[in-house]
Design a protein around this motif. Structure first.
Motif, PDB file in Angstrom:
ATOM      1  N   ALA A   1      24.472 149.640  33.556  1.00 31.12           N
ATOM      2  CA  ALA A   1      25.485 149.295  33.202  1.00 31.12           C
ATOM      3  C   ALA A   1      25.856 149.384  31.841  1.00 31.12           C
ATOM      4  CB  ALA A   1      25.566 147.561  33.294  1.00 31.12           C
ATOM      5  N   CYS A   2      25.053 149.302  30.908  1.00 31.04           N
ATOM      6  CA  CYS A   2      25.421 149.452  29.343  1.00 31.04           C
ATOM      7  C   CYS A   2      24.624 150.618  28.769  1.00 31.04           C
ATOM      8  CB  CYS A   2      24.858 148.153  28.673  1.00 31.04           C
ATOM      9  SG  CYS A   2      23.230 147.730  28.487  1.00 31.04           S
ATOM     10  N   SER A   3      23.921 151.345  29.443  1.00 30.09           N
ATOM     11  CA  SER A   3      23.035 152.511  28.910  1.00 30.09           C
ATOM     12  C   SER A   3      21.933 152.067  27.799  1.00 30.09           C
ATOM     13  CB  SER A   3      23.942 153.511  28.112  1.00 30.09           C
ATOM     14  OG  SER A   3      25.047 153.967  29.109  1.00 30.09           O
ATOM     15  N   PHE A   4      21.528 150.711  27.903  1.00 28.98           N
ATOM     16  CA  PHE A   4      20.556 150.220  27.056  1.00 28.98           C
ATOM     17  C   PHE A   4      19.123 151.031  27.572  1.00 28.98           C
ATOM     18  CE2 PHE A   4      16.579 147.846  26.988  1.00 28.98           C
ATOM     19  CZ  PHE A   4      16.520 147.427  25.755  1.00 28.98           C
ATOM     20  N   GLN A   5      18.440 151.588  26.544  1.00 33.31           N
ATOM     21  CA  GLN A   5      17.098 152.311  26.843  1.00 33.31           C
ATOM     22  C   GLN A   5      16.141 151.710  25.942  1.00 33.31           C
ATOM     23  OE1 GLN A   5      17.444 156.528  26.593  1.00 33.31           O
ATOM     24  NE2 GLN A   5      19.440 156.553  27.842  1.00 33.31           N
ATOM     25  N   ARG A   6      14.929 151.653  26.403  1.00 29.43           N
ATOM     26  CA  ARG A   6      13.743 151.326  25.826  1.00 29.43           C
ATOM     27  C   ARG A   6      12.595 152.024  26.138  1.00 29.43           C
ATOM     28  NH1 ARG A   6      13.066 145.451  24.367  1.00 29.43           N
ATOM     29  NH2 ARG A   6      14.255 146.044  23.006  1.00 29.43           N
ATOM     30  N   ASP A   7      11.648 152.595  25.336  1.00 27.47           N
ATOM     31  CA  ASP A   7      10.602 153.431  25.684  1.00 27.47           C
ATOM     32  C   ASP A   7       9.363 152.629  25.153  1.00 27.47           C
ATOM     33  OD1 ASP A   7       8.667 155.248  26.403  1.00 27.47           O
ATOM     34  OD2 ASP A   7       9.441 156.998  25.352  1.00 27.47           O
ATOM     35  N   LEU A   8       8.582 152.046  25.963  1.00 23.03           N
ATOM     36  CA  LEU A   8       7.474 151.415  25.622  1.00 23.03           C
ATOM     37  C   LEU A   8       6.216 152.359  25.153  1.00 23.03           C
ATOM     38  CD1 LEU A   8       7.685 148.371  28.073  1.00 23.03           C
ATOM     39  CD2 LEU A   8       8.429 148.437  26.011  1.00 23.03           C
ATOM     40  N   SER A   9       6.304 153.325  25.288  1.00 24.67           N
ATOM     41  CA  SER A   9       5.242 154.180  24.860  1.00 24.67           C
ATOM     42  C   SER A   9       5.105 154.505  23.169  1.00 24.67           C
ATOM     43  CB  SER A   9       5.063 155.574  25.728  1.00 24.67           C
ATOM     44  OG  SER A   9       6.374 156.610  25.238  1.00 24.67           O
ATOM     45  N   LYS A  10       6.411 154.368  22.790  1.00 23.32           N
ATOM     46  CA  LYS A  10       6.598 154.328  21.389  1.00 23.32           C
ATOM     47  C   LYS A  10       6.500 153.171  20.477  1.00 23.32           C
ATOM     48  CE  LYS A  10       9.678 158.291  21.701  1.00 23.32           C
ATOM     49  NZ  LYS A  10      11.170 158.645  21.768  1.00 23.32           N
ATOM     50  N   PRO A  11       5.765 153.048  19.561  1.00 25.38           N
ATOM     51  CA  PRO A  11       5.400 151.563  19.027  1.00 25.38           C
ATOM     52  C   PRO A  11       6.767 151.304  18.199  1.00 25.38           C
ATOM     53  CG  PRO A  11       4.077 153.317  17.853  1.00 25.38           C
ATOM     54  CD  PRO A  11       4.800 153.962  19.358  1.00 25.38           C
ATOM     55  N   LYS A  12       7.196 149.994  18.402  1.00 27.41           N
ATOM     56  CA  LYS A  12       8.476 149.385  17.634  1.00 27.41           C
ATOM     57  C   LYS A  12       8.150 149.251  16.308  1.00 27.41           C
ATOM     58  CE  LYS A  12      11.684 145.925  18.351  1.00 27.41           C
ATOM     59  NZ  LYS A  12      12.290 144.736  18.823  1.00 27.41           N
ATOM     60  N   GLU A  13       8.943 149.844  15.521  1.00 27.88           N
ATOM     61  CA  GLU A  13       8.797 149.975  13.912  1.00 27.88           C
ATOM     62  C   GLU A  13       9.007 148.453  13.415  1.00 27.88           C
ATOM     63  OE1 GLU A  13      11.341 152.558  11.778  1.00 27.88           O
ATOM     64  OE2 GLU A  13      10.704 154.524  13.023  1.00 27.88           O
TER      65      GLU A  13
END
Length: 82
Positions: free
Chosen positions: A47-59
């Motif tokens: 719906a909103c093109s939200f994306q999250r890649d959990l393989s990359k650590p969040k800064e």
């Protein structure tokens, strides 16, 4: 949904998802039941093109911590001065 409004690349992404709607979850950004898990580490909202890649650590964001420490320092200095 009228797919002619979408660019070809976006149409391919939407139509590549399975018809099994039980695999969709609530999106943290738009709160719709359109969050899809592409693989073990990637999530995409249709719906909103939200994306999250959990393989990359969040800064980490140190700004709130820094603000809290500065506020505490000012409060201690005010107490000691009084």
């Amino acid at each position: 949904m009228n797919d002619r409004r979408l660019p070809p690349a976006r149409r391919e992404v939407i139509y590549s998802y399975p018809e099994d709607h039980s695999r969709f979850s609530e999106c943290p950004k738009c709160s719709k039941q359109t969050l899809y898990q592409r693989n073990a580490d990637q999530f995409v909202c249709l719906a909103c093109s939200f994306q999250r890649d959990l393989s990359k650590p969040k800064e980490p964001n140190f700004l709130p911590t820094l603000f809290m420490l500065l506020t505490l320092l000012v409060a201690v200095l005010i107490i000691m001065a009084g």
